[in-house]
Design a protein around this motif. Sequence first.
Motif, mmCIF file in Angstrom:
data_model
loop_
_atom_site.group_PDB
_atom_site.id
_atom_site.type_symbol
_atom_site.label_atom_id
_atom_site.label_comp_id
_atom_site.label_asym_id
_atom_site.label_seq_id
_atom_site.Cartn_x
_atom_site.Cartn_y
_atom_site.Cartn_z
ATOM 1 N N LYS A 125 -18.693 26.248 -11.938
ATOM 2 C CA LYS A 125 -19.003 24.929 -12.468
ATOM 3 C C LYS A 125 -18.085 24.640 -13.649
ATOM 4 O O LYS A 125 -17.399 25.515 -14.158
ATOM 5 C CB LYS A 125 -20.485 24.811 -12.846
ATOM 6 C CG LYS A 125 -20.916 25.654 -14.026
ATOM 7 C CD LYS A 125 -22.349 25.310 -14.467
ATOM 8 C CE LYS A 125 -22.398 24.170 -15.448
ATOM 9 N NZ LYS A 125 -23.683 23.984 -16.116
ATOM 10 N N LYS A 171 -25.875 11.300 -6.534
ATOM 11 C CA LYS A 171 -25.033 11.790 -7.625
ATOM 12 C C LYS A 171 -25.164 10.852 -8.807
ATOM 13 O O LYS A 171 -25.724 9.755 -8.694
ATOM 14 C CB LYS A 171 -23.577 11.952 -7.185
ATOM 15 C CG LYS A 171 -22.866 10.667 -6.833
ATOM 16 C CD LYS A 171 -21.352 10.881 -6.621
ATOM 17 C CE LYS A 171 -20.575 10.828 -7.900
ATOM 18 N NZ LYS A 171 -19.117 10.814 -7.736
ATOM 19 N N TYR A 176 -16.319 9.749 -3.774
ATOM 20 C CA TYR A 176 -16.310 11.215 -3.838
ATOM 21 C C TYR A 176 -17.682 11.727 -4.243
ATOM 22 O O TYR A 176 -18.380 11.080 -5.026
ATOM 23 C CB TYR A 176 -15.304 11.686 -4.888
ATOM 24 C CG TYR A 176 -13.870 11.599 -4.442
ATOM 25 C CD1 TYR A 176 -13.337 12.571 -3.607
ATOM 26 C CD2 TYR A 176 -13.036 10.561 -4.871
ATOM 27 C CE1 TYR A 176 -12.009 12.517 -3.197
ATOM 28 C CE2 TYR A 176 -11.709 10.505 -4.475
ATOM 29 C CZ TYR A 176 -11.200 11.476 -3.634
ATOM 30 O OH TYR A 176 -9.898 11.420 -3.242
ATOM 31 N N LYS A 206 -17.862 14.782 -5.721
ATOM 32 C CA LYS A 206 -17.606 15.492 -6.976
ATOM 33 C C LYS A 206 -17.561 14.495 -8.123
ATOM 34 O O LYS A 206 -17.108 13.357 -7.964
ATOM 35 C CB LYS A 206 -16.284 16.255 -6.892
ATOM 36 C CG LYS A 206 -16.396 17.472 -5.987
ATOM 37 C CD LYS A 206 -15.353 18.519 -6.335
ATOM 38 C CE LYS A 206 -15.678 19.798 -5.568
ATOM 39 N NZ LYS A 206 -14.541 20.713 -5.515
ATOM 40 N N SER A 207 -17.986 14.949 -9.275
ATOM 41 C CA SER A 207 -17.947 14.090 -10.451
ATOM 42 C C SER A 207 -16.501 13.877 -10.889
ATOM 43 O O SER A 207 -15.609 14.658 -10.544
ATOM 44 C CB SER A 207 -18.733 14.738 -11.594
ATOM 45 O OG SER A 207 -18.039 15.861 -12.091
ATOM 46 N N GLU A 238 -15.158 16.852 -12.716
ATOM 47 C CA GLU A 238 -14.643 17.937 -11.876
ATOM 48 C C GLU A 238 -13.267 17.579 -11.332
ATOM 49 O O GLU A 238 -12.365 18.420 -11.280
ATOM 50 C CB GLU A 238 -15.606 18.207 -10.721
ATOM 51 C CG GLU A 238 -16.925 18.796 -11.184
ATOM 52 C CD GLU A 238 -17.957 18.867 -10.061
ATOM 53 O OE1 GLU A 238 -18.309 19.972 -9.673
ATOM 54 O OE2 GLU A 238 -18.414 17.799 -9.586
ATOM 55 N N GLN A 239 -13.097 16.318 -10.949
ATOM 56 C CA GLN A 239 -11.803 15.907 -10.412
ATOM 57 C C GLN A 239 -10.723 16.021 -11.482
ATOM 58 O O GLN A 239 -9.626 16.533 -11.223
ATOM 59 C CB GLN A 239 -11.888 14.482 -9.880
ATOM 60 C CG GLN A 239 -12.819 14.379 -8.675
ATOM 61 C CD GLN A 239 -12.821 12.971 -8.087
ATOM 62 O OE1 GLN A 239 -11.772 12.380 -7.874
ATOM 63 N NE2 GLN A 239 -13.993 12.436 -7.820
ATOM 64 N N VAL A 274 -8.906 17.338 -5.165
ATOM 65 C CA VAL A 274 -10.273 17.070 -4.713
ATOM 66 C C VAL A 274 -10.337 16.796 -3.214
ATOM 67 O O VAL A 274 -11.390 16.905 -2.603
ATOM 68 C CB VAL A 274 -10.860 15.883 -5.517
ATOM 69 C CG1 VAL A 274 -10.073 14.609 -5.258
ATOM 70 C CG2 VAL A 274 -12.334 15.675 -5.213
#
Lengths: 568, 568
Positions: A45, B45, B166, B168-169, B172-173, B185
Amino acid sequence: MVHIQLSLILCLFLSFGNFHRAEARIRHYKWNVKYEFRSPDCFKKLVMTINGKTPGPTIQAQEGDTVIVQVNNSLVTENLAIHWHGIRQIGTPWFDGTEGVTQCPILPGETFTYQFVVDRPGTYLYHAHYGMQRESGLYGLIRVAPLEPEPFAYDLDRSIILNDWYHKSTYEQVAGLSAIPFQWVGEPQSLLIHGKGRFNCSESPSLSTAVCDTSNPECSPFVQTVIPGKTYRLRIASLTALSALSFQIEGHNMTVVEADGHYVEPFVVKNLFIYSGETYSVIVKTDEEPSRNYWITSNVVSRNRTTPAGLGIFNYYPNHPKRSPPTVPPSPPAWDDVEPRLAQSLAIKAHQKYIHKPPTTSDRVIVLLNTQNNISGYRHWSVNNVSLTQPHTPYLIALKENITGAFDRISPPDGYDFTEYDIFNVSGNANATSGNGIYRLKFNTTVDIILQNANTMNVNNSETHPWHLHGHDFWVLGYGKGKWDVKNDTKKYNLENPIMKNTVPVHPFGWTALRFRTDNPGVWAFHCHIESHFYMGMGVVFEEGIQRVGNLPSSIMGCSHTKPFHTP
Amino acid sequence: MVHIQLSLILCLFLSFGNFHRAEARIRHYKWNVKYEFRSPDCFKKLVMTINGKTPGPTIQAQEGDTVIVQVNNSLVTENLAIHWHGIRQIGTPWFDGTEGVTQCPILPGETFTYQFVVDRPGTYLYHAHYGMQRESGLYGLIRVAPLEPEPFAYDLDRSIILNDWYHKSTYEQVAGLSAIPFQWVGEPQSLLIHGKGRFNCSESPSLSTAVCDTSNPECSPFVQTVIPGKTYRLRIASLTALSALSFQIEGHNMTVVEADGHYVEPFVVKNLFIYSGETYSVIVKTDEEPSRNYWITSNVVSRNRTTPAGLGIFNYYPNHPKRSPPTVPPSPPAWDDVEPRLAQSLAIKAHQKYIHKPPTTSDRVIVLLNTQNNISGYRHWSVNNVSLTQPHTPYLIALKENITGAFDRISPPDGYDFTEYDIFNVSGNANATSGNGIYRLKFNTTVDIILQNANTMNVNNSETHPWHLHGHDFWVLGYGKGKWDVKNDTKKYNLENPIMKNTVPVHPFGWTALRFRTDNPGVWAFHCHIESHFYMGMGVVFEEGIQRVGNLPSSIMGCSHTKPFHTP
């Protein structure tokens, strides 16, 4: 210029070695904070790192030194503030690092310089103090060596910082706490011992090894290698988001000698109970059978534990550090047995040669009732029916610069309805409000604080709350069960040899009594150190001697009402 | 006071109705931005909402109106800035909303007021312009009604905003883009039609229904209900993070009549190709068999598509809006066929009655070569071998207030090595650097920009990049294949009826030529509208007429070197 560089190099050099010098020195650190992917418990994470690390680098200094930390915010869109937990910031209240209380946040791309004196020896902490960023992994230790000999002997000095660990991001947790209906993140996925834990990836077979990989060396167990036949000082600290912990080294007694930077009259434990924000030093002798390794364990107490034990290895050299002990890890105490935890709290007294006697009377008594409440449909924690919402103009700046309109100038109450309120039952909790008023304390007076625990919104439930006071150590005058009674309980206060601490638990359905002198001009937060509880309002703010605070550095300004006060 | 409230109420009232008045009015909006859990494609999300919504509320105004948007940042630790995409901000360059270029970010808890005139009718956009926040869901439409009749007729006016999505946040990207090794990503999980998409949860059987639930009404398909036998104006806009799209309404031709706020000489398409940052109006007649519904589709082009089609329902009233069309959704064009996309680009000309003739010559030609590069181990996009790293002191403020040291005063080059650089091959890319120098353009001159595409770091690969210019519309003089040739290609420029736009694609291995007048004092970003590409450096900044910029409002200041310039 050459001279400055030379002294910097000298400082860096010295910070790696053992040293005993009387002169105060400058300890200079340059930190870069950013998000990186890490797998501290095998689950990958985003974490907030300092110079690539979580936990961050340990600050090592000597009593009386000046610590300078240049923090560069390399987060992309997110601000930052770092609190130096246990450092009283005498004369530098603006560098306490508490966003909304003592400073504006540090913006992305900006470098902020903290500078403060570590005036007392001992074991302290640092961590993010903005939103719930601490849980993202921005935390570490401060070790301050003494000028004078300590009242205990040891051969080697080691540190272990404990934490609990969630797989959800702090953003998700915060959004859940702020939602209607309230969405609780639940218990942590793992317990970290010095940044290392282990989540059982196979429990979630859907997780690919790219996300959860138990063979990742990042989540190999924490190993403390020890030489047989030696005496170790272990500095144990907790910065859990939620969990109260029981820490244990299989087969080894621990003699508690320091608590929050104060020497303790030694006592022996098998389980060290430790709450978020506390630090202890324990003496451990490596005098067990040397042909094997032993378990280091961290276990949740005070909440019905579903998080598996944190396991590390106490590695007797020259056994292989990865060799598992031949035994089953020791069982933790029952999670719901308050007695041994209360007993440990009561056992912690000042070392007989280091007693700071408290004033025998106090000038003001503030009783703080902790309750859980619904306010406008949102779940909150309240103190005397007020849930703290921090303003965005830091109190310190608003008060010192006479900025009006930054916060509510009406103070919250000094107590609650002692006669009517039933701490053993779910209350209606109908009257709680959100507010940002603060307690104004008269300078150089003695204040007593009674933390009064109560039932939560669930029947027959009361939690443990570790409260942390900024800018001060306080005397711990007593702990008790049930409702604090002004007539009888005050008589039982320990005025002889109370320990001084900066963080103290209030046990379920119990009370804790503290005393401190308002001798440190500034504005200081006092709050539950459980990250979500403070976010949900479980805190208060004290002002004392604001007129004695020196000129504020403009670096702490720049937000909300303080923008005009920033000067080049 | 009563008068002000009354006029506010009147404004709010008017903004809900149809109106045709000649007087300019004030359109007042109060927005609150925060994170909330949403399931736009069935996968839950965190998204950034405006007043609880993503896409945010549509701004509706009339040509000449003043729009006031009070943005309250209710994010906990994260700053914010909102760009008004396509609005030229004549006289208000400080309200362009581009963090690092025209303003400091808006801090949590602060309210920032944008105020600008929507001087031209048409279809525009707004979105976050800070880090990669746009991808978090902070985006919406601006519709500006004309004072004069339009050159096309329609019965009803509807808007559809397209996006990719996406799981993923953005944190994160961003962390992946900034990592060594580079962590991409990948392709988006779904395509959203007006905020609604559909991820096939059963493809990831491990996801619990708490996380992914196809029965969640939030991800029911987008439905555009239409009355048979009518003429619709559909405003189609794209704010994808990455994807170029083909938009289609099964069985219905679309007549393109507006592009980026300019009237187009009408032409008919079956597939509307649309790139991130573009808006179109198309005329659609509901003259098909009325007893059924039809598919609305959005499909990725220009990248090897792995993201499933976005599907909506074109619902002929009174058929049930949820009734699936009896047909298979129409097939999209081949993802790698550049020809039809180039053909559409070439087909877009100014409407014959609304031709703004460009100057026939230019004063300066800047050729911008787009390349992918490794710089110090990090993956970047560069323009003429310089990868843009935005400074934290906004250029506009640094230039206007003569702040030194805020950015590199040496400008990047006006071209590249035309003779030696082979756009069809992976280049060594050894010489690229990161920098924050900008182009200083002489005021009231004519500038040509040639976007020159090239091979990426992968063999035989070149991507489509939609470039967006702030503060301006530009004439699109031409598109071509291969390397732009100053001798021959300039002769083929369309100087007769070029369309004006603010966003334009450069096609794979091709070039695009633009012309604009430097008549809008300010500092303006010009960049690839793919969120990750701009983050990785694919942009430049233009300054023109800085000495003509009026006094900057202090609300845009407060960060980095601009703190001292904030006044009450």
